[in-house]
Design a protein around this motif. Structure first.
Motif, PDB file in Angstrom:
ATOM      1  N   PHE B  90      -0.079  -5.926   6.930  1.00 11.35           N
ATOM      2  CA  PHE B  90       1.068  -6.115   6.535  1.00 11.35           C
ATOM      3  C   PHE B  90       1.656  -6.698   5.457  1.00 11.35           C
ATOM      4  O   PHE B  90       0.660  -7.762   5.433  1.00 11.35           O
ATOM      5  N   GLN B  91       2.370  -6.484   4.845  1.00 10.81           N
ATOM      6  CA  GLN B  91       3.467  -7.061   4.150  1.00 10.81           C
ATOM      7  C   GLN B  91       3.534  -8.558   4.834  1.00 10.81           C
ATOM      8  O   GLN B  91       3.551  -9.685   3.702  1.00 10.81           O
ATOM      9  N   LEU B 166      -3.429  -2.202   1.992  1.00  8.11           N
ATOM     10  CA  LEU B 166      -2.870  -3.751   1.581  1.00  8.11           C
ATOM     11  C   LEU B 166      -1.648  -3.028   0.589  1.00  8.11           C
ATOM     12  O   LEU B 166      -1.750  -2.747  -0.036  1.00  8.11           O
ATOM     13  N   ASP B 167      -0.389  -3.303   1.575  1.00  2.46           N
ATOM     14  CA  ASP B 167       0.883  -3.604   1.710  1.00  2.46           C
ATOM     15  C   ASP B 167       1.601  -5.229   0.823  1.00  2.46           C
ATOM     16  O   ASP B 167       1.514  -5.549   1.309  1.00  2.46           O
ATOM     17  N   GLU B 168       1.327  -4.936  -0.741  1.00  2.81           N
ATOM     18  CA  GLU B 168       2.198  -5.562  -1.339  1.00  2.81           C
ATOM     19  C   GLU B 168       1.483  -7.525  -0.302  1.00  2.81           C
ATOM     20  O   GLU B 168       2.157  -8.353  -0.833  1.00  2.81           O
ATOM     21  N   PRO B 169       0.145  -7.354  -0.335  1.00  3.63           N
ATOM     22  CA  PRO B 169      -0.570  -8.629   0.319  1.00  3.63           C
ATOM     23  C   PRO B 169      -0.282 -10.085   0.329  1.00  3.63           C
ATOM     24  O   PRO B 169      -0.161 -11.019   0.219  1.00  3.63           O
ATOM     25  N   LEU B 170      -0.062 -10.311  -1.856  1.00  6.26           N
ATOM     26  CA  LEU B 170      -0.080 -11.314  -2.656  1.00  6.26           C
ATOM     27  C   LEU B 170       1.553 -11.402  -2.443  1.00  6.26           C
ATOM     28  O   LEU B 170       1.741 -13.092  -2.509  1.00  6.26           O
ATOM     29  N   SER B 171       2.874 -11.071  -1.972  1.00  2.00           N
ATOM     30  CA  SER B 171       4.065 -10.791  -2.827  1.00  2.00           C
ATOM     31  C   SER B 171       4.749 -12.113  -2.500  1.00  2.00           C
ATOM     32  O   SER B 171       6.456 -13.347  -2.480  1.00  2.00           O
ATOM     33  N   ILE B 197      -6.879   1.300  -0.762  1.00  2.00           N
ATOM     34  CA  ILE B 197      -5.595   0.914  -1.585  1.00  2.00           C
ATOM     35  C   ILE B 197      -4.351  -0.234  -1.406  1.00  2.00           C
ATOM     36  O   ILE B 197      -3.904  -0.616  -0.564  1.00  2.00           O
ATOM     37  N   TYR B 198      -4.399   0.192  -2.583  1.00  2.00           N
ATOM     38  CA  TYR B 198      -3.648  -1.823  -2.946  1.00  2.00           C
ATOM     39  C   TYR B 198      -2.653  -1.763  -3.494  1.00  2.00           C
ATOM     40  O   TYR B 198      -2.079  -0.035  -4.414  1.00  2.00           O
ATOM     41  N   VAL B 199      -0.909  -2.222  -2.798  1.00  2.00           N
ATOM     42  CA  VAL B 199       0.387  -1.747  -3.122  1.00  2.00           C
ATOM     43  C   VAL B 199       0.750  -2.688  -3.884  1.00  2.00           C
ATOM     44  O   VAL B 199       0.892  -3.612  -3.233  1.00  2.00           O
TER      45      VAL B 199
END
Ligand SMILES: Nc1ncnc2c1ncn2[C@@H]1O[C@H](COP(=O)(O)OP(=O)(O)O)[C@@H](O)[C@H]1O
Ligand SMILES: [Mg+2]
Lengths: 571, 373
Positions: B90-91, B166-171, B197-199
């Motif tokens: 999760f983000q 992965l939902d915006e993992p680096l944000s 799958i990377y968002v």
């Protein structure tokens, strides 16, 4: 280099001793010490000295008396039982109201708070009418089945009334924790293969625990503190009524009363201490910004819906019985030994509005004054806590939080001890001879809540907002009145309302402190009326007024601040 | 188990005609995608375009109104999340605050009723994989953002999911850390060969990390392709402008032959392009021409290199950015363009107010097909 370091340190010290803040701090500290700390210390001093020396002899005497031992055990038991039963009622309702979507959910959320708007001692009277020995239910049972059930006898009655009055603390705090839970924490568990009851046990429950514990703690402390219910039900083998009886019948110099007070404070402190570990966990699990706010409330249908309806319907019906009972009683001319009143009248309202209007008037006066004082003190304390830099702020915070653990009876005993028998400066009479003592007691008892409300409001105002104003040429005073104060207003009004609502139905300290009959507020009036059979009607009418007052305050609180129901009743 | 701690049984993910509506808004509309085994696939698009919703449909947290999701041959559309074995990060990381790092990572393994010894072994290996060996006892609140992110990743990887979501993992990380974690993510992904799958809404991240990208707008996929394809051959004006910076000129086709197209752009005149598409627009048809700022060069007012498109204008602003200088030039026709040139050695950049010629090669002109409505 050393010179610069020294200069820096001098500057730092100067900030810590900022004269304006220092003066404010001293004024506040004086007030808190005089009206909270010192009375409490006096109670302790009396309990722990004998013949001018520190001694545990009174404590030993306390435990030597079977009556006191029983009272202690009964107080503990009633606290624990109220928490247990309150959890049985409050937890399902909390879960239903947050996690299920069904027709009537809003009703549940709204009605769930109603038990709190009826002062517990008023509820006690109503329960007597409905469930008492010759109450509605037992009369019907007697008539049809030839049996009666002693719902209201002894400790059982006290616990019943307290449970149904205080369970919303558990319900509201748990519901808030559930609603604030970051949904992704549960979704992640599902993603890892966990669901159903395992999910509840491994993730949901531990994360909601802080909220639940806060609610349970409030219930325990209030139950131990509750003087009105046992007095109304005539069950005096509890700590609070024992302290009250010792002081009022034996006298202000009876040491046992003080020892009981100390025991009560210790109970509250122990409860707080035991809960401390959970309370500090509370902050982590709340919703983070940026997550998709997928609501976890899911529709229920079929037999589950039926179950939800039956459970919440019956629990609420039970919890709302006193409201019904008190309303009926307030219109009754005669209501004893009959299922419903034999004769109806509006005269009870005439009595309280025209013959004894001072009860309502006093309540409004005292509660408004107490609320005003609390807002002033709360704002000033919050200001020092959040923005201040002077040393000694933590002491201020500690003393201002103390009333949470000081039962009303104890504070009252402390006041009687400290302020009795000498003319208070500028008053021309002892403080305890003036109605001001009630205002002081109310404002000190509710101070922790207002401080919290103001503190929260203050923290939401980023310092940069003030700095921006100063940067644009506004001086400190103008900045405060033009920027800080308007932004804080919401929190101030909320804190004031909370103080007003709870002060208007305060009984524990009231009974002990009312100097003369005609200075008594509403809660006292109810207590006096209820002593006699003929007074029950007018007493109930006053009860209805109390309910309406609290209800109005609560509605206003929720309307203005839309913080969800029950803000006033969360820890 | 072999030498790899996690022999990820990577699955192929197929999304077929998936739509999802919230009230009146379509969060996801008729999306069809095939994501190959072991591929690093990215959903790229602005905030609110439906990336998270699509990812949640794959994870099983949302049920599509229409369409199917398949992992390999298995239809998973109606499977609840706990029966999919699709690992999500999760983000917000969603680390359980009441559990230690060790307990967080072991959570999924305990759900799978593995023997205690194996759980311990795999947790240690997973934490080593993300570079957090020795942090087992800590609570999530005692970790930095980057470390929390690694724990979240380890917790998901340790259960050997069929697909990693992965939902915006680096944000939530700062710029330096973001780059470092990005590299590490691709390393781990390649090591494990897991379908990912990377968002993200960050085009640089998407271009740098992905094998393939699906650009989303308003719930639809507007283009699907490798980073190079998406960058150099945007299928739409939206893609050209969202992925990198583009100067877009609307015009009308005057001449079209294989390898050469001339279009008239109002305010500039004739521009030449050398498209390699088979499908050329007809003369008279409207076209969009797109030119990247770095494909443009600036010359003196009277210079015009042969064989290039050229337009005169005035420098409105210039920003020195170290390796490059960014200009904003107002063309004589009144159209502003962005130009990025390598910093000239020993030469001063054109000052604001200078009259210049903006030049670009016909080969650098990207032809954007007319919007299909
Ligand atoms: N649970 C929901 N309820 C209502 N609308 C939602 C919900 N989740 C997403 N949406 C809407 O769907 C659209 C796509 O959202 P989302 O998938 O979160 O976008 P992204 O992740 O690309 O920013 C947005 O317009 C958003 O407001
Ligand atoms: Mg999103």
């Amino acid at each position: 280099m050393a010179g610069a370091g020294l200069l820096g340190r001098v500057r730092a010290i100067r900030v810590l001793l900022d004269p304006v803040q220092m003066a404010l701090l001293l004024v506040l500290l004086t007030i808190l010490v005089v009206f909270i700390l010192y009375p409490l210390l006096q109670v302790l001093a009396v309990a722990f000295t004998a013949d001018g020396r520190v001694s545990l002899i009174h404590l030993r005497n306390f435990f030597a008396r079977p009556l006191f031992r029983e009272a202690l055990a009964a107080s503990l038991l009633s606290g624990v039982l109220a928490v247990v039963f309150g959890s049985l009622v409050g937890l399902p309702l909390a879960y239903f109201s947050v996690r299920f979507q069904f027709r009537g959910r809003l009703l549940l959320q709204t009605l769930g708070i109603l038990p709190l708007v009826i002062p517990p001692f008023v509820g006690a009277v109503a329960f007597q009418q409905v469930l008492g020995r010759s109450g509605m239910v037992n009369l019907l049972l007697q008539e049809h089945f030839g049996v009666t059930i002693p719902f209201m006898e002894g400790l059982a009655g006290v616990v019943l009334v307290q449970t149904l009055h205080y369970f919303p603390f558990i319900m509201l705090n748990t519901a808030a924790a559930l609603a604030n839970l970051d949904p992704s924490l549960e979704e992640m568990a599902q993603n890892m293969g966990c669901h159903g009851f395992r999910l509840f046990r491994r993730v949901t429950l531990p994360l909601v625990l802080p909220g639940y514990v806060a609610g349970a703690l409030l219930v325990f402390i209030r139950v131990v503190d509750d003087l009105g219910t046992p007095l109304m039900l005539n069950y005096t083998k509890l700590l609070a009524p024992q302290a009250y009886l010792r002081i009022t019948t034996v006298g202000l110099n009876d040491v046992d009363g003080y020892v009981i007070c100390v025991i009560m404070v210790v109970l509250s402190l122990l409860a707080l201490w035991g809960a401390r570990r959970y309370l500090s966990l509370g902050e982590y699990a709340t919703v983070q910004r940026g997550t998709t706010g997928a609501s976890l409330a899911r529709p229920v249908r079929g037999w589950r819906l039926l179950l939800v309806w039956v459970v919440s319907g019956s629990l609420l019906a039970l919890a709302l019985l006193p409201h019904l009972g008190i309303a009926v009683l307030s219109f009754a001319r005669i209501w004893s030994f009959s299922v419903l009143p034999v004769q109806w009248t509006a005269g009870n309202y005439g009595e309280i509005l025209f013959r004894t209007p001072h009860f309502v008037k006093n309540t409004l006066l005292y509660s408004l004054l107490a609320a005003g004082i609390d807002v002033l003190l709360g704002a000033a304390i919050a200001f020092l806590l959040v923005r201040g830099k002077v040393v000694g702020r933590s002491v201020l915070d500690a003393i201002a939080t103390m009333p949470l653990a000081i039962p009303g009876v104890v504070l009252a005993v402390g006041y009687l001890r400290v302020f009795h028998g000498w003319d208070f400066p500028g008053l021309g009479q002892p403080l305890t001879a003036s109605w001001l003592i009630l205002v002081v007691a109310y404002s000190m008892r509710r101070l922790p809540y207002t401080v919290r409300a103001c503190d929260a409001a203050m923290r939401q105002i980023h310092a940069s907002l003030e700095e921006a104003a100063m940067n644009l040429g506004s001086n400190r005073r103008r900045t405060f009145f033009k920027v800080t104060f308007p932004l804080m207003l919401g929190g101030l009004v909320a804190g004031g309302l909370i103080a007003f609502i709870t002060s208007s139905v305060e009984l524990s300290s009231t009974i002990m402190l009312v100097p003369r009959m005609e200075m008594g507020p509403l809660a006292y009036g109810i207590y006096i009326y209820m002593q006699s059979a003929v007074g029950r009607g007018p007493g109930a009418a006053l009860g209805v007024v109390a309910i309406l007052l609290v209800l109005a305050g609560t509605v206003a609180l929720n309307r203005i601040f839309s913080r969800g129901t029950g803000t006033a009743f969360k820890l | 188990m072999g030498s790899q701690p996690f022999a990820a049984k990577a699955a192929e993910v197929r999304i077929e005609g998936v739509s999802k509506r919230f009230g009146e808004t379509w969060a996801v509309r008729e999306v069809t995608l095939r994501i190959g085994r072991g591929e690093f696939f990215t959903f790229l698009g602005p905030s609110g375009c439906g990336k998270t919703t699509l990812l949640r449909i794959v994870a099983g947290f949302a049920v599509p109104d229409a369409g199917e999701v398949c992992f390999d041959e298995e239809r998973v559309t109606d499977l609840p999340p706990w029966r999919r074995n699709a690992g999500m990060v999760f983000q917000s990381y969603a680390l359980w605050p009441h559990l230690s790092v060790q307990e967080n990572v072991a959570f999924g393994l305990r759900e799978r009723r593995l023997p205690a010894a194996e759980i311990r072994e795999r947790v240690v290996a997973a934490l080593a994989l993300v570079g957090l060996a020795g942090m087992e006892r800590r609570r999530p609140s005692q970790l930095s953002g980057g470390q929390q992110q690694r724990v979240a990743l380890a917790r998901t990887l340790v259960v050997e999911p069929r697909v990693l979501l992965l939902d915006e993992p680096l944000s939530n990380l700062d710029a330096k850390l973001r780059e470092q974690m990005g590299h590490e993510l691709t390393r781990i992904q390649r090591e494990l060969g897991i379908t990912t799958i990377y968002v993200t809404h960050d085009q640089e991240e998407a271009l740098g990390l992905s094998g393939r990208i699906a650009v989303m707008d308003g719930g639809r996929i507007v283009q699907e392709g490798t980073p190079q394809e998406v960058y150099h051959r945007p299928a739409r004006r939206f893609v050209a402008e969202f992925v990198g910076v583009s100067n877009v000129f609307p015009g009308t086709v005057r001449e079209a032959s294989p390898g050469r197209l001339v279009a008239e752009v109002p305010g500039i005149g004739l521009l030449e392009a050398s498209p390699d598409h088979a499908a050329l627009p007809q003369p008279g048809a409207p076209v969009l021409l797109s030119v990247r700022p770095e494909a443009m060069t600036l010359w003196g007012p009277e210079e015009k290199p042969a064989g290039k498109n050229a337009a005169r204008g005035m420098v409105r602003a210039s920003t020195f950015q170290g390796a490059s200088v960014e200009y904003e030039v107002l063309l004589e026709g009144g159209r502003p363009v962005r130009v990025s040139t390598a910093t000239p050695k020993g030469q001063r950049p054109f000052p604001p107010g200078a009259t210049v010629t903006v030049c670009f090669d016909p080969a650098d002109v990207i032809l954007i097909p007319p919007e299909a409505r």
